[in-house]
Scaffold this active site. Structure first.
Site, mmCIF file in Angstrom:
data_model
loop_
_atom_site.group_PDB
_atom_site.id
_atom_site.type_symbol
_atom_site.label_atom_id
_atom_site.label_comp_id
_atom_site.label_asym_id
_atom_site.label_seq_id
_atom_site.Cartn_x
_atom_site.Cartn_y
_atom_site.Cartn_z
ATOM 1 N N GLU A 22 7.085 -13.353 -10.334
ATOM 2 C CA GLU A 22 8.415 -12.910 -10.779
ATOM 3 C C GLU A 22 9.314 -14.132 -10.773
ATOM 4 O O GLU A 22 9.272 -14.932 -9.834
ATOM 5 C CB GLU A 22 8.969 -11.853 -9.834
ATOM 6 C CG GLU A 22 10.394 -11.433 -10.143
ATOM 7 C CD GLU A 22 10.938 -10.414 -9.154
ATOM 8 O OE1 GLU A 22 12.153 -10.513 -8.844
ATOM 9 O OE2 GLU A 22 10.189 -9.529 -8.687
ATOM 10 N N GLU A 27 20.591 -13.650 -9.919
ATOM 11 C CA GLU A 27 20.895 -12.453 -9.143
ATOM 12 C C GLU A 27 22.254 -12.672 -8.497
ATOM 13 O O GLU A 27 22.534 -13.735 -7.956
ATOM 14 C CB GLU A 27 19.842 -12.200 -8.063
ATOM 15 C CG GLU A 27 18.497 -11.797 -8.624
ATOM 16 C CD GLU A 27 17.498 -11.500 -7.529
ATOM 17 O OE1 GLU A 27 17.239 -10.299 -7.292
ATOM 18 O OE2 GLU A 27 17.008 -12.454 -6.904
#
Length: 153
Positions: A22, A27
């Protein structure tokens, strides 16, 4: 809230997370308003065992202003940028797929989450609703192979 731009591999079988990899492009966790993060999760480096590789940058207006988030991804490294400025880099250690499962196609995911292990770490403020994630544009570039470039005089 927990807006994110991230990538998972495009597979013809069910995902095996974190083994398949990933890449978190951006974020922004609600309880830490002035900071954005870029991270990888793999078998060797992942959040469930607290070994993920992650960098972050202070960005006081992350929730109020458009910014350009990016990852330059080559077989040798991943480089995270905000507004064209590098803030984090991971070099391919050339050990095994446990450390570098990034030699296959991935697809983008843009989402806003609520709660979770990290996003809900300090609880959820019920007074924040409604929320939104605004995206002006998404661009993906592919590096041209140098093997096919022919230079003539």
């Amino acid at each position: 809230s927990w807006p994110a731009i991230w990538m998972l591999p495009t597979l013809d079988r069910p995902l095996k997370w974190p083994l398949d990899g990933e890449i978190d492009v951006m974020e922004h966790v609600g309880f830490d308003q002035g900071r954005v993060h870029g991270t990888i999760h793999t078998d060797a480096y992942n959040g469930m065992i607290h070994t993920q590789l992650s960098g972050n940058i202070t960005l006081p207006d992350a929730a109020d202003t458009f910014h350009e988030y990016g990852v330059e991804w080559t077989p040798e490294k991943l480089v995270w940028l905000v507004d064209g400025k590098v803030y984090y880099q991971i070099d391919n250690p050339h050990l095994s797929e446990k450390e570098w499962p990034f030699d296959k196609p991935f697809h983008l995911i843009l989402n806003i989450a609520v709660g979770g292990h990290w996003g809900g770490e300090k609880g959820i403020d019920e007074t924040i609703w409604p929320q939104k994630m605004e995206v002006d544009y998404v661009r993906v570039y592919q590096l041209a192979s140098t093997e096919s470039v022919v230079i003539t005089e």
